[in-house]
Design an enzyme around this catalytic site. Sequence first.
Site, PDB file in Angstrom:
ATOM      1  N   HIS A 153     -37.198  15.264  19.317  1.00 21.33           N
ATOM      2  CA  HIS A 153     -37.652  14.982  17.954  1.00 21.33           C
ATOM      3  C   HIS A 153     -37.586  16.252  17.119  1.00 21.33           C
ATOM      4  O   HIS A 153     -37.981  17.329  17.578  1.00 21.33           O
ATOM      5  CB  HIS A 153     -39.091  14.459  17.960  1.00 21.33           C
ATOM      6  CG  HIS A 153     -39.246  13.125  18.611  1.00 21.33           C
ATOM      7  ND1 HIS A 153     -38.764  11.960  18.050  1.00 21.33           N
ATOM      8  CD2 HIS A 153     -39.820  12.761  19.795  1.00 21.33           C
ATOM      9  CE1 HIS A 153     -39.040  10.935  18.850  1.00 21.33           C
ATOM     10  NE2 HIS A 153     -39.671  11.396  19.914  1.00 21.33           N
ATOM     11  N   CYS A 195     -33.368  13.947  14.670  1.00 25.69           N
ATOM     12  CA  CYS A 195     -33.410  13.773  13.218  1.00 25.69           C
ATOM     13  C   CYS A 195     -33.178  15.119  12.529  1.00 25.69           C
ATOM     14  O   CYS A 195     -33.660  16.151  13.000  1.00 25.69           O
ATOM     15  CB  CYS A 195     -34.765  13.209  12.788  1.00 25.69           C
ATOM     16  SG  CYS A 195     -35.115  11.558  13.424  1.00 25.69           S
TER      17      CYS A 195
END
Length: 208
Positions: A153, A195
């Site tokens: 992440h 991301c």
Amino acid sequence: MVPMYFQNLNLGVMYSVLILVIMCISVESRHTNNWAVLVDTSRFWFNYRHVANVLSIYRSVKRLGIPDSQIILMIADDMACNPRNPRPATVFNNANQNINVYGDDVEVDYRGYEVTVENFVRLLTGRLPSGTPRSKQLLTNEGSNILVYLTGHGGDGFLKFQDSEEVTSQELADAVEQMWQKRRYNEIFFMIDTCQAASMFDKFYSVS
């Protein structure tokens, strides 16, 4: 019914839709050897897909000829024996469950709470404590081509490690510069699966 953690996990589809940022940093070609640094920066059951991703890459680079002695694998290693795993001692990368990517021949070099920003940066730059086992060292040189794969992440200019700390784009850039100064690579192939992955390369300044 497909278990929840396999939904949207088909790697063939996933890699076509996820933002994968690939950067190749190269110097004059004098390639003599290949290495891989494969890092799952997350942990916990709901991040099953991340360990499946990194183990899939691990299987691929081994199949293509890079031996375990030249692969550094960093994972939390908390999925195969997780009490919520309906098939203990296995990890699968798609809903069909055709291939157990955990298998019998996975050699984990950094496990659990060893997967830290400090250990990752020290690994890349060769600044490990004396007495560090060979299996935990990136013994590269100016002839080495290195694949660095990270999954987890992230956000704008950072990648989370173990939900407790972050490596920033500046820290990554500085680590690569140290590698350049110490002639630790011929080419580096970066793949960051997270991301806002492109932001991790904003600060790079090494010779390319």
